[in-house]
Design a protein around this motif. Structure first.
Motif, PDB file in Angstrom:
ATOM      1  N   GLU A 174      28.447 125.403  28.691  1.00  0.00           N
ATOM      2  CA  GLU A 174      29.153 125.896  27.507  1.00  0.00           C
ATOM      3  C   GLU A 174      28.424 127.063  26.845  1.00  0.00           C
ATOM      4  OE1 GLU A 174      29.814 122.718  24.838  1.00  0.00           O
ATOM      5  OE2 GLU A 174      31.156 121.612  26.169  1.00  0.00           O
ATOM      6  N   ILE A 175      27.125 127.163  27.093  1.00  0.00           N
ATOM      7  CA  ILE A 175      26.355 128.248  26.454  1.00  0.00           C
ATOM      8  C   ILE A 175      26.859 129.618  26.892  1.00  0.00           C
ATOM      9  CG2 ILE A 175      24.255 126.887  26.168  1.00  0.00           C
ATOM     10  CD1 ILE A 175      23.151 128.293  28.667  1.00  0.00           C
ATOM     11  N   PHE A 176      27.474 129.692  28.091  1.00  0.00           N
ATOM     12  CA  PHE A 176      27.958 130.980  28.601  1.00  0.00           C
ATOM     13  C   PHE A 176      29.281 131.395  27.969  1.00  0.00           C
ATOM     14  CE2 PHE A 176      25.033 129.638  31.969  1.00  0.00           C
ATOM     15  CZ  PHE A 176      24.273 130.808  32.103  1.00  0.00           C
ATOM     16  N   LEU A 177      29.779 130.589  27.029  1.00  0.00           N
ATOM     17  CA  LEU A 177      30.967 130.982  26.272  1.00  0.00           C
ATOM     18  C   LEU A 177      30.586 131.770  25.023  1.00  0.00           C
ATOM     19  CD1 LEU A 177      32.984 127.611  26.445  1.00  0.00           C
ATOM     20  CD2 LEU A 177      33.292 129.664  27.873  1.00  0.00           C
ATOM     21  N   HIS A 178      29.278 131.861  24.772  1.00  0.00           N
ATOM     22  CA  HIS A 178      28.795 132.581  23.591  1.00  0.00           C
ATOM     23  C   HIS A 178      28.335 133.996  23.950  1.00  0.00           C
ATOM     24  CE1 HIS A 178      29.009 128.827  21.378  1.00  0.00           C
ATOM     25  NE2 HIS A 178      28.256 128.237  22.292  1.00  0.00           N
ATOM     26  N   PHE A 179      28.649 134.933  23.081  1.00  0.00           N
ATOM     27  CA  PHE A 179      28.298 136.341  23.304  1.00  0.00           C
ATOM     28  C   PHE A 179      26.779 136.533  23.357  1.00  0.00           C
ATOM     29  CE2 PHE A 179      27.282 140.552  21.495  1.00  0.00           C
ATOM     30  CZ  PHE A 179      27.887 141.358  22.449  1.00  0.00           C
ATOM     31  N   ASP A 180      26.058 135.831  22.481  1.00  0.00           N
ATOM     32  CA  ASP A 180      24.596 135.961  22.438  1.00  0.00           C
ATOM     33  C   ASP A 180      23.948 135.574  23.764  1.00  0.00           C
ATOM     34  OD1 ASP A 180      24.808 136.769  19.852  1.00  0.00           O
ATOM     35  OD2 ASP A 180      24.241 134.843  18.954  1.00  0.00           O
ATOM     36  N   THR A 181      24.525 134.614  24.436  1.00  0.00           N
ATOM     37  CA  THR A 181      23.988 134.177  25.727  1.00  0.00           C
ATOM     38  C   THR A 181      24.053 135.302  26.750  1.00  0.00           C
ATOM     39  OG1 THR A 181      24.637 131.882  25.325  1.00  0.00           O
ATOM     40  CG2 THR A 181      24.243 132.527  27.621  1.00  0.00           C
ATOM     41  N   TRP A 182      25.193 136.001  26.787  1.00  0.00           N
ATOM     42  CA  TRP A 182      25.359 137.098  27.746  1.00  0.00           C
ATOM     43  C   TRP A 182      24.454 138.270  27.423  1.00  0.00           C
ATOM     44  CZ3 TRP A 182      27.577 136.521  32.282  1.00  0.00           C
ATOM     45  CH2 TRP A 182      28.483 135.470  32.439  1.00  0.00           C
ATOM     46  N   VAL A 183      24.265 138.537  26.140  1.00  0.00           N
ATOM     47  CA  VAL A 183      23.340 139.618  25.741  1.00  0.00           C
ATOM     48  C   VAL A 183      21.919 139.286  26.195  1.00  0.00           C
ATOM     49  CG1 VAL A 183      22.263 140.788  23.785  1.00  0.00           C
ATOM     50  CG2 VAL A 183      24.729 140.354  23.766  1.00  0.00           C
ATOM     51  N   ALA A 184      21.510 138.037  25.947  1.00  0.00           N
ATOM     52  CA  ALA A 184      20.171 137.599  26.353  1.00  0.00           C
ATOM     53  C   ALA A 184      20.025 137.646  27.872  1.00  0.00           C
ATOM     54  CB  ALA A 184      19.903 136.184  25.844  1.00  0.00           C
ATOM     55  N   LEU A 185      21.077 137.221  28.600  1.00  0.00           N
ATOM     56  CA  LEU A 185      21.035 137.205  30.059  1.00  0.00           C
ATOM     57  C   LEU A 185      20.920 138.614  30.635  1.00  0.00           C
ATOM     58  CD1 LEU A 185      21.233 135.666  32.742  1.00  0.00           C
ATOM     59  CD2 LEU A 185      23.731 135.821  32.551  1.00  0.00           C
ATOM     60  N   LEU A 186      21.745 139.536  30.140  1.00  0.00           N
ATOM     61  CA  LEU A 186      21.720 140.912  30.637  1.00  0.00           C
ATOM     62  C   LEU A 186      20.400 141.602  30.309  1.00  0.00           C
ATOM     63  CD1 LEU A 186      25.365 142.056  29.755  1.00  0.00           C
ATOM     64  CD2 LEU A 186      24.436 141.580  32.028  1.00  0.00           C
ATOM     65  N   THR A 187      19.931 141.399  29.084  1.00  0.00           N
ATOM     66  CA  THR A 187      18.659 142.022  28.673  1.00  0.00           C
ATOM     67  C   THR A 187      17.507 141.490  29.512  1.00  0.00           C
ATOM     68  OG1 THR A 187      19.492 142.195  26.407  1.00  0.00           O
ATOM     69  CG2 THR A 187      17.123 142.474  26.731  1.00  0.00           C
ATOM     70  N   LEU A 188      17.469 140.188  29.675  1.00  0.00           N
ATOM     71  CA  LEU A 188      16.384 139.565  30.428  1.00  0.00           C
ATOM     72  C   LEU A 188      16.447 139.946  31.908  1.00  0.00           C
ATOM     73  CD1 LEU A 188      13.961 137.766  30.194  1.00  0.00           C
ATOM     74  CD2 LEU A 188      15.420 135.775  30.491  1.00  0.00           C
ATOM     75  N   THR A 189      17.654 140.028  32.473  1.00  0.00           N
ATOM     76  CA  THR A 189      17.802 140.444  33.876  1.00  0.00           C
ATOM     77  C   THR A 189      17.276 141.857  34.064  1.00  0.00           C
ATOM     78  OG1 THR A 189      19.760 139.049  34.162  1.00  0.00           O
ATOM     79  CG2 THR A 189      19.438 140.826  35.756  1.00  0.00           C
ATOM     80  N   PHE A 190      17.615 142.746  33.131  1.00  0.00           N
ATOM     81  CA  PHE A 190      17.139 144.135  33.196  1.00  0.00           C
ATOM     82  C   PHE A 190      15.614 144.183  33.151  1.00  0.00           C
ATOM     83  CE2 PHE A 190      15.822 148.013  30.917  1.00  0.00           C
ATOM     84  CZ  PHE A 190      16.274 148.969  31.816  1.00  0.00           C
TER      85      PHE A 190
END
Length: 255
Positions: free
Chosen positions: A2-18
């Motif tokens: 369910e955490i992937f339904l939140h915008f903050d999760t995707w921002v954190a994921l993309l930033t951390l992946t980069f």
């Protein structure tokens, strides 16, 4: 999930992946230089295996986050007047990793300098065993993974589902590096000047790891605390040097 339904999760994921990709470029370069010692038919296998080991190492370290954080506690204190330090587990890993990088990079540069024939530089003698290369890759994977995981932990501190986000970021970044590892490896190994520049970068990174390890152990020399070299300075120096070398390569090709 369910955490992937939140915008903050995707921002954190993309930033951390980069960030994982940026931090992993050093690893790719080291793996490429080490794997290039092998016969051509084993280079790609060693590179992919090295990156796979990096992914496994990072995921295992993620599950040991609490233990990594506990490594901040000093287990040995030295005070001889002009030199003071409180050695911790984290600092030992970074110090040994930095020393290993310095040794490996300077040794490679010495071999290249002693062999000034460009054809021979491009065709480095394949005298090292596959097992030896993999052992070297595993050792440096531990160091790079350690630094990468500490960065990830710091970035996701307090974020819901932090562990899952970090695992996904590591997997995605390693897959991307696997896709681009071959062109990066070919480019570095087919251009002696780029290879020398890459080795010089590894010396800088090794020195940075040593100073970071000294900082984590609160080392003082003549009552002056050893500070941390900001990573931004290092990445700017690398980017600037690489840009200048790209221009030099284009000029040489035109001539």
């Amino acid at each position: 999930m369910e955490i992937f339904l939140h915008f903050d999760t995707w921002v954190a994921l993309l930033t951390l992946t980069f960030l994982e990709i940026i931090l992993g470029i050093d690893n790719v370069i080291f793996i490429s230089i080490s794997a290039n010692k092998l016969p051509e038919d084993k280079v790609r296998k060693a590179t992919l295996l090295g990156l796979a080991l990096a992914m496994i190492t990072r995921i295992l370290l993620l599950f040991s986050v609490s233990y990594l954080i506990a490594l901040k506690e000093p287990f040995l204190t030295l005070d001889i007047g002009w030199f003071k330090t409180a050695i911790t587990g984290q600092s030992i890993i970074l110090l040994l990793g930095g020393i290993f990088l310095l040794y490996k990079s300077t040794n490679e540069i010495r071999q290249k300098v002693e062999n000034t024939n460009e054809e021979q530089v491009l065709k480095t003698p394949k005298v090292i065993s596959f097992k030896s290369v993999i052992i070297q890759i595993i050792l440096i994977d531990i160091v790079f993974s350690f630094d990468s995981i500490l960065t990830a932990v710091g970035m996701t501190n307090g974020v819901d589902g932090a562990l899952l986000i970090m695992i996904f970021a590591v997997i995605i970044s390693i897959i991307i590096m696997m896709i681009f590892s071959k062109p990066i490896s070919n480019y570095v190994n087919n251009n002696p000047t780029i290879q020398m520049l890459a080795l010089s970068f590894l010396i800088l990174i090794g020195f940075m790891l040593i100073t970071e390890g000294a900082h984590l152990s609160h080392t003082e020399i003549f009552n002056k605390t050893v500070g941390v070299i900001p990573k931004g300075y290092l990445y700017f120096a690398i980017a600037f040097s690489l840009s200048v070398e790209m221009i030099n390569l284009r000029v040489r090709k035109k001539k």
